[in-house]
Design a protein around this motif. Structure first.
Motif, PDB file in Angstrom:
ATOM      1  N   ILE A  75      -0.836  -1.010  -7.586  1.00  0.00           N
ATOM      2  CA  ILE A  75      -0.011  -1.493  -6.471  1.00  0.00           C
ATOM      3  C   ILE A  75       0.616  -2.834  -6.823  1.00  0.00           C
ATOM      4  O   ILE A  75       1.827  -3.045  -6.651  1.00  0.00           O
ATOM      5  CB  ILE A  75      -0.848  -1.614  -5.186  1.00  0.00           C
ATOM      6  N   LEU A  76      -0.189  -3.749  -7.342  1.00  0.00           N
ATOM      7  CA  LEU A  76       0.325  -5.081  -7.663  1.00  0.00           C
ATOM      8  C   LEU A  76       1.341  -5.029  -8.794  1.00  0.00           C
ATOM      9  O   LEU A  76       2.257  -5.857  -8.858  1.00  0.00           O
ATOM     10  CB  LEU A  76      -0.834  -6.018  -8.016  1.00  0.00           C
ATOM     11  N   ASN A  77       1.226  -4.064  -9.663  1.00  0.00           N
ATOM     12  CA  ASN A  77       2.212  -3.898 -10.724  1.00  0.00           C
ATOM     13  C   ASN A  77       3.556  -3.439 -10.140  1.00  0.00           C
ATOM     14  O   ASN A  77       4.627  -3.895 -10.556  1.00  0.00           O
ATOM     15  CB  ASN A  77       1.707  -2.892 -11.759  1.00  0.00           C
ATOM     16  N   LEU A  78       3.515  -2.548  -9.141  1.00  0.00           N
ATOM     17  CA  LEU A  78       4.743  -2.095  -8.480  1.00  0.00           C
ATOM     18  C   LEU A  78       5.408  -3.230  -7.705  1.00  0.00           C
ATOM     19  O   LEU A  78       6.642  -3.313  -7.633  1.00  0.00           O
ATOM     20  CB  LEU A  78       4.435  -0.935  -7.535  1.00  0.00           C
ATOM     21  N   VAL A  79       4.601  -4.090  -7.130  1.00  0.00           N
ATOM     22  CA  VAL A  79       5.116  -5.192  -6.313  1.00  0.00           C
ATOM     23  C   VAL A  79       6.039  -6.102  -7.123  1.00  0.00           C
ATOM     24  O   VAL A  79       7.002  -6.675  -6.580  1.00  0.00           O
ATOM     25  CB  VAL A  79       3.936  -5.995  -5.714  1.00  0.00           C
ATOM     26  N   LYS A  80       5.798  -6.207  -8.404  1.00  0.00           N
ATOM     27  CA  LYS A  80       6.550  -7.142  -9.242  1.00  0.00           C
ATOM     28  C   LYS A  80       8.051  -6.851  -9.274  1.00  0.00           C
ATOM     29  O   LYS A  80       8.848  -7.745  -9.546  1.00  0.00           O
ATOM     30  CB  LYS A  80       6.000  -7.100 -10.673  1.00  0.00           C
ATOM     31  N   SER A  81       8.439  -5.608  -9.007  1.00  0.00           N
ATOM     32  CA  SER A  81       9.847  -5.234  -9.151  1.00  0.00           C
ATOM     33  C   SER A  81      10.558  -5.006  -7.827  1.00  0.00           C
ATOM     34  O   SER A  81      11.649  -4.429  -7.807  1.00  0.00           O
ATOM     35  CB  SER A  81       9.962  -3.961 -10.006  1.00  0.00           C
ATOM     36  N   VAL A  82       9.962  -5.444  -6.694  1.00  0.00           N
ATOM     37  CA  VAL A  82      10.592  -5.207  -5.392  1.00  0.00           C
ATOM     38  C   VAL A  82      10.785  -6.512  -4.634  1.00  0.00           C
ATOM     39  O   VAL A  82      10.240  -7.561  -5.003  1.00  0.00           O
ATOM     40  CB  VAL A  82       9.757  -4.221  -4.534  1.00  0.00           C
ATOM     41  N   ASP A  83      11.579  -6.428  -3.583  1.00  0.00           N
ATOM     42  CA  ASP A  83      11.866  -7.611  -2.756  1.00  0.00           C
ATOM     43  C   ASP A  83      11.028  -7.659  -1.488  1.00  0.00           C
ATOM     44  O   ASP A  83      10.799  -8.734  -0.930  1.00  0.00           O
ATOM     45  CB  ASP A  83      13.349  -7.605  -2.361  1.00  0.00           C
ATOM     46  N   VAL A  84      10.615  -6.488  -1.003  1.00  0.00           N
ATOM     47  CA  VAL A  84       9.878  -6.395   0.264  1.00  0.00           C
ATOM     48  C   VAL A  84       8.764  -5.361   0.113  1.00  0.00           C
ATOM     49  O   VAL A  84       8.967  -4.322  -0.526  1.00  0.00           O
ATOM     50  CB  VAL A  84      10.810  -5.965   1.421  1.00  0.00           C
ATOM     51  N   VAL A  85       7.627  -5.659   0.724  1.00  0.00           N
ATOM     52  CA  VAL A  85       6.498  -4.727   0.705  1.00  0.00           C
ATOM     53  C   VAL A  85       6.151  -4.335   2.135  1.00  0.00           C
ATOM     54  O   VAL A  85       6.114  -5.178   3.039  1.00  0.00           O
ATOM     55  CB  VAL A  85       5.260  -5.351   0.027  1.00  0.00           C
ATOM     56  N   VAL A  86       5.918  -3.047   2.334  1.00  0.00           N
ATOM     57  CA  VAL A  86       5.395  -2.523   3.603  1.00  0.00           C
ATOM     58  C   VAL A  86       4.037  -1.901   3.306  1.00  0.00           C
ATOM     59  O   VAL A  86       3.901  -1.135   2.348  1.00  0.00           O
ATOM     60  CB  VAL A  86       6.329  -1.448   4.196  1.00  0.00           C
ATOM     61  N   VAL A  87       3.041  -2.206   4.120  1.00  0.00           N
ATOM     62  CA  VAL A  87       1.734  -1.592   3.938  1.00  0.00           C
ATOM     63  C   VAL A  87       1.217  -1.092   5.280  1.00  0.00           C
ATOM     64  O   VAL A  87       1.291  -1.801   6.278  1.00  0.00           O
ATOM     65  CB  VAL A  87       0.722  -2.567   3.282  1.00  0.00           C
ATOM     66  N   GLY A  88       0.764   0.160   5.295  1.00  0.00           N
ATOM     67  CA  GLY A  88       0.118   0.657   6.503  1.00  0.00           C
ATOM     68  C   GLY A  88       0.467   2.037   6.983  1.00  0.00           C
ATOM     69  O   GLY A  88      -0.425   2.750   7.456  1.00  0.00           O
ATOM     70  N   PRO A  89       1.733   2.489   6.925  1.00  0.00           N
ATOM     71  CA  PRO A  89       2.049   3.792   7.524  1.00  0.00           C
ATOM     72  C   PRO A  89       1.207   4.928   6.941  1.00  0.00           C
ATOM     73  O   PRO A  89       1.302   5.241   5.763  1.00  0.00           O
ATOM     74  CB  PRO A  89       3.534   3.979   7.185  1.00  0.00           C
ATOM     75  N   GLY A  90       0.343   5.490   7.772  1.00  0.00           N
ATOM     76  CA  GLY A  90      -0.419   6.662   7.376  1.00  0.00           C
ATOM     77  C   GLY A  90      -1.628   6.410   6.505  1.00  0.00           C
ATOM     78  O   GLY A  90      -2.269   7.371   6.052  1.00  0.00           O
ATOM     79  N   ILE A  91      -2.017   5.161   6.240  1.00  0.00           N
ATOM     80  CA  ILE A  91      -3.129   4.942   5.309  1.00  0.00           C
ATOM     81  C   ILE A  91      -4.481   5.287   5.929  1.00  0.00           C
ATOM     82  O   ILE A  91      -5.474   5.419   5.217  1.00  0.00           O
ATOM     83  CB  ILE A  91      -3.172   3.490   4.769  1.00  0.00           C
ATOM     84  N   SER A  92      -4.537   5.430   7.259  1.00  0.00           N
ATOM     85  CA  SER A  92      -5.773   5.644   8.026  1.00  0.00           C
ATOM     86  C   SER A  92      -6.587   4.357   8.048  1.00  0.00           C
ATOM     87  O   SER A  92      -6.311   3.419   7.291  1.00  0.00           O
ATOM     88  CB  SER A  92      -6.614   6.807   7.476  1.00  0.00           C
ATOM     89  N   ASP A  93      -7.612   4.339   8.877  1.00  0.00           N
ATOM     90  CA  ASP A  93      -8.430   3.125   8.969  1.00  0.00           C
ATOM     91  C   ASP A  93      -9.690   3.215   8.112  1.00  0.00           C
ATOM     92  O   ASP A  93     -10.687   2.533   8.364  1.00  0.00           O
ATOM     93  CB  ASP A  93      -8.794   2.823  10.427  1.00  0.00           C
ATOM     94  N   ASN A  94      -9.631   4.041   7.073  1.00  0.00           N
ATOM     95  CA  ASN A  94     -10.750   4.152   6.141  1.00  0.00           C
ATOM     96  C   ASN A  94     -10.982   2.807   5.450  1.00  0.00           C
ATOM     97  O   ASN A  94     -10.057   2.221   4.888  1.00  0.00           O
ATOM     98  CB  ASN A  94     -10.446   5.247   5.113  1.00  0.00           C
ATOM     99  N   GLN A  95     -12.205   2.340   5.478  1.00  0.00           N
ATOM    100  CA  GLN A  95     -12.519   1.019   4.933  1.00  0.00           C
ATOM    101  C   GLN A  95     -12.238   0.932   3.438  1.00  0.00           C
ATOM    102  O   GLN A  95     -12.152  -0.168   2.884  1.00  0.00           O
ATOM    103  CB  GLN A  95     -13.985   0.684   5.202  1.00  0.00           C
ATOM    104  N   SER A  96     -12.093   2.077   2.775  1.00  0.00           N
ATOM    105  CA  SER A  96     -11.836   2.040   1.333  1.00  0.00           C
ATOM    106  C   SER A  96     -10.539   1.323   0.995  1.00  0.00           C
ATOM    107  O   SER A  96     -10.360   0.822  -0.116  1.00  0.00           O
ATOM    108  CB  SER A  96     -11.787   3.468   0.772  1.00  0.00           C
TER     109      SER A  96
END
Length: 513
Positions: free
Chosen positions: A320-341
């Protein structure tokens, strides 16, 4: 657009007449014609078979005067519809500008003076336009207004209120006994506070504002107001796209979402980001969640190591952090569920110094684990009311459930930092210094996945380098507008439809869309 008090509106009218030299009659004419145009635009969304007659309810004051101008305009524009006025008093009782405009309506418009209304005064195909009581109403209803309002509310017909629904207090938003329940409220010059607080939220329906020519410098002189974000505000946001643009110059977005429980949410957000103008959108999903792209080939899909469980895990973080390097905006959350993992992955996002949108179950995981939050000004949180309550509980906001929505948005912003978008009817955007209330939207937005669409719209506008508060307000307005222009109706619209309506909503706002 500034939300003002009834007294401030009176002052603006008076200054425009006395200092700027615009007559009261001209202001009334502008109000009526502007309202008429909005009414006809609004009725394009209703099947023509449901529009047979305009029935306008005229009171004694300037609100009733506006009705006579509207009636004349509708009569001139709609040759296939009958126009009828029910007046609460004889025309001889009218004064000033209202009397002037009542005296010049065409003879073909029926004017009936009535002591009271009965159900038979309305019929299928009527569009009711309420001009009984203006913004100056306060206290209790007198006879015969209580009868008129009761019959209107029981009619089961579409209702449009002029300036404010009759019976609603223009300052407090309180209904003491009853008020007209409008589907659309057309207010003059500036929105009044009573439209957006207390009962006003329920009774006004959609809100549109008519520009009647109040000089901007007069409005600018008013202080200590709330902001209602309207089409006029949105217009200034969309600028010409440079001719030499390319996909990277229009911004890159990373959507981190999905799980084996919820597979469609990240793609709703991703496609919405593309439709909203982002040049490049990547969707990162857990490798073993069984998620397919669903044919959105313009989206880039990355399948992330998930320890084989179908949810993001600690092992997802490096990719994930490797992908972040090439973008301007990050969205986190849609559909990830509330699984503690997924918690450690979300915690790693907290270290980013770039625009990040926390949505859906990312908010629920933060609520359960408030210690992971790092307050940063470029973080945006987008809770719906249920997620807002969970965040309030997680951060110990003990008075939250008893607060009004404006106070709730301020409380959440204080706890979370950054910007809070408190979703719901009249969505609010709050940062440390200001708060804005959205004017657009309909119940068509109350459908699964609608919030994911908003998140995608927001991500695209952040990627286009709008400042965070402007991007948030504009995105909420644009999202609401898709619900207003849907051809599928309130009951038949789904989130997938909203995405396809984004380009039309853009074009409705600006010639540069």
């Amino acid at each position: 657009m500034k939300v003002i008090s009834v007294e401030q509106m009176r002052e603006l009218d008076m200054r425009t007449i006395q200092e700027f030299g615009t007559s009261g009659s001209v202001l009334m004419e502008r109000a009526g014609i502007g309202s008429g145009k909005i009414i006809l635009d609004y009725l394009k969304e209703i099947d023509f078979r449901h529009i047979k007659r305009f029935v306008l309810l005229a009171g004694k004051g300037n609100n009733g005067g506006d009705v006579y101008v509207i009636a004349k305009y509708l009569f001139e524009q709609c040759i296939d519809c009958t126009v009828t006025i029910y007046s609460i008093c004889p025309l001889s009782d009218l004064k000033g500008d209202a009397k002037h405009h009542a005296e010049i309506i065409p003879d073909n418009i029926s004017v009936e003076v009535k002591e009271k209304l009965c159900p038979d005064d309305f019929k299928k195909g009527d569009i009711i336009i309420d001009g009984l009581l203006g913004t100056g109403f306060k206290g209790k209803l007198r006879i015969p207004y209580d009868n008129w309002i009761s019959v209107v509310n029981k009619s089961g017909l579409p209702v449009i209120a002029v300036d404010i629904p009759s019976g609603l207090n223009g300052d407090t938003g309180i209904v003491s006994e009853m008020a007209v329940k409008a589907d659309l409220t057309i207010t003059m010059a500036q929105p009044k506070k009573g439209l957006i607080v207390k009962h006003g939220v329920e009774y006004c329906g959609r809100i549109e504002v008519v520009d009647i020519g109040i000089p901007e410098e007069y409005v600018d002189s008013i202080e200590n107001t709330i902001d209602l974000y309207c089409g006029k505000d949105a217009y200034s946001v969309i600028n010409r796209t440079p001719a030499n643009s390319h996909k990277k110059s229009l911004g890159s977005v990373l959507i981190i979402g999905g799980s084996k429980l919820y597979q469609g949410a990240p793609f709703l957000a991703g496609k919405a980001a593309l439709r909203s103008g982002a040049g490049l959108v990547t969707v990162a999903v857990p490798k073993n969640a069984g998620i397919l792209n669903a044919g959105i080939f313009s989206l880039i899909t990355r399948r992330i190591n998930d320890s084989g469980i179908g949810f993001f895990t600690k092992e997802s973080t490096d990719e994930i952090l490797n992908l972040v390097k090439s973008v301007d905006v990050v969205v986190v959350g849609p559909g990830i569920s509330d699984n503690q993992s997924s918690l450690e992955m979300i915690e790693s996002i907290m270290d980013l110094n770039m625009p990040v949108v926390f949505d859906a179950d990312a908010l629920n995981l933060i609520a359960k684990n408030p210690e992971i939050l790092q307050k940063k000004p470029n973080f945006i949180f987008t809770p719906h009311p249920g997620e807002a309550r969970r965040l309030a509980n997680g951060f110990g906001l003990i008075n939250f459930k008893n607060e009004d929505r404006i106070s709730q948005a301020k409380s959440l912003q204080g706890a979370l930092g950054g910007i809070v978008i408190l979703k719901g009817h009249r969505t609010l955007v709050a940062d440390k210094k200001e708060i804005s209330i959205n004017a657009s939207g309909t119940p068509a937005l109350a459908t699964a996945g609608s919030g994911d669409v908003l998140t995608g719209i927001l991500a695209a506008n952040l990627a286009l380098n709008l400042d965070l508060f402007t991007a948030s307000c504009f995105s909420v307005y644009l999202h609401g507008l898709t619900g207003e222009i849907t051809p599928h109706g309130i009951k038949g619209t789904i989130a997938d439809d909203l995405i396809d309506l984004i380009p039309t909503a853009h074009k409705k706002i600006s010639p540069f869309a």
